[in-house]
Design a protein around this motif. Structure first.
Motif, mmCIF file in Angstrom:
data_model
loop_
_atom_site.group_PDB
_atom_site.id
_atom_site.type_symbol
_atom_site.label_atom_id
_atom_site.label_comp_id
_atom_site.label_asym_id
_atom_site.label_seq_id
_atom_site.Cartn_x
_atom_site.Cartn_y
_atom_site.Cartn_z
ATOM 1 N N LEU A 153 0.828 -1.204 0.000
ATOM 2 C CA LEU A 153 0.000 0.000 0.000
ATOM 3 C C LEU A 153 0.865 1.259 0.000
ATOM 4 N N ALA A 154 1.956 1.249 0.758
ATOM 5 C CA ALA A 154 2.841 2.419 0.801
ATOM 6 C C ALA A 154 3.401 2.739 -0.576
ATOM 7 N N ALA A 155 3.818 1.717 -1.300
ATOM 8 C CA ALA A 155 4.353 1.939 -2.648
ATOM 9 C C ALA A 155 3.268 2.513 -3.555
ATOM 10 N N PHE A 156 2.072 1.977 -3.451
ATOM 11 C CA PHE A 156 0.953 2.455 -4.273
ATOM 12 C C PHE A 156 0.599 3.900 -3.918
ATOM 13 N N VAL A 157 0.388 4.178 -2.639
ATOM 14 C CA VAL A 157 -0.001 5.513 -2.195
ATOM 15 C C VAL A 157 1.106 6.517 -2.497
ATOM 16 N N GLY A 158 2.361 6.118 -2.261
ATOM 17 C CA GLY A 158 3.483 7.009 -2.530
ATOM 18 C C GLY A 158 3.593 7.398 -3.996
ATOM 19 N N ASP A 159 3.188 6.494 -4.889
ATOM 20 C CA ASP A 159 3.224 6.788 -6.325
ATOM 21 C C ASP A 159 1.992 7.564 -6.806
ATOM 22 N N MET A 160 0.877 7.360 -6.127
ATOM 23 C CA MET A 160 -0.384 7.929 -6.596
ATOM 24 C C MET A 160 -0.701 9.311 -6.028
ATOM 25 N N PHE A 161 -0.146 9.631 -4.870
ATOM 26 C CA PHE A 161 -0.508 10.863 -4.191
ATOM 27 C C PHE A 161 0.715 11.725 -3.912
#
Length: 185
Positions: A153-161
């Motif tokens: 989730l951190a990788a996803f959120v860090g890339d998306m936001f």
């Protein structure tokens, strides 16, 4: 399948969620470190040096926190560590979203590290205390595997936001977990 009416299973779930948020923060910092430092005007070798300094501050915090939370857990109980550590690193995550200078960023990463250090030790200890000896391995496996999903989730959120929003999300997840813990215990 875990029976949600069984308090021991709820302890496992809440410990797993705590470790999920814990790993989210650890990985998130590494995902958004460079964008956050660029927003503060750093580039090149200075960006690398300050990024390493911030990481070191977090690790020093974890070292201090490991000692403090261990002592505190022995004196006041594991449950107080679970509440205190999640509150501390959730507040630090939210505060990280407001930083505008390196000094403040380093202090808050130190505080986040102190908070992060209490979560896994207290959570795993509580899980092993409530489970039958034959099932402790399964309980700890659930906590660790679910925690590892926090990295995803951190990788996803860090890339998306934007990096500030990613910190707010982490802090918000931690505060929601704190409310959940209060409701269970």
């Amino acid at each position: 399948m875990l029976n949600l009416k069984n308090k021991n299973n709820l302890i496992i779930i809440v410990a797993a969620l705590g470790y999920f948020v814990d790993i989210y923060d650890l990985i998130l910092f590494n995902v958004i470190k460079n964008p956050s430092l660029r927003d503060m005007g750093l580039e090149g070798i200075e960006l690398d040096n300050q990024g390493l300094n911030l990481f070191n501050m977090q690790m020093i915090g974890m070292l201090i926190g490991g000692i403090l939370w261990g002592i505190f857990g022995d004196l006041r109980g594991r449950l107080s560590v679970l509440f205190g550590s999640i509150f501390l690193y959730s507040a630090a995550n939210i505060a990280n979203g407001f930083v505008t200078d390196i000094t403040t960023y380093g202090i808050i990463r130190l505080i986040a590290g102190i908070g992060l250090a209490g979560e896994l030790g207290a959570g795993i200890t509580m899980v092993t205390e409530v489970m039958a000896k034959e099932k402790r391995g399964i309980g700890t496996m659930v906590v660790v595997v679910f925690g590892a999903l926090g990295a995803v989730l951190a990788a996803f959120v860090g890339d998306m936001f934007h990096w500030r929003t990613a910190y707010y999300i982490g802090g918000g997840m931690g505060l929601l977990l704190l409310v959940l813990r209060i409701g269970i215990y």
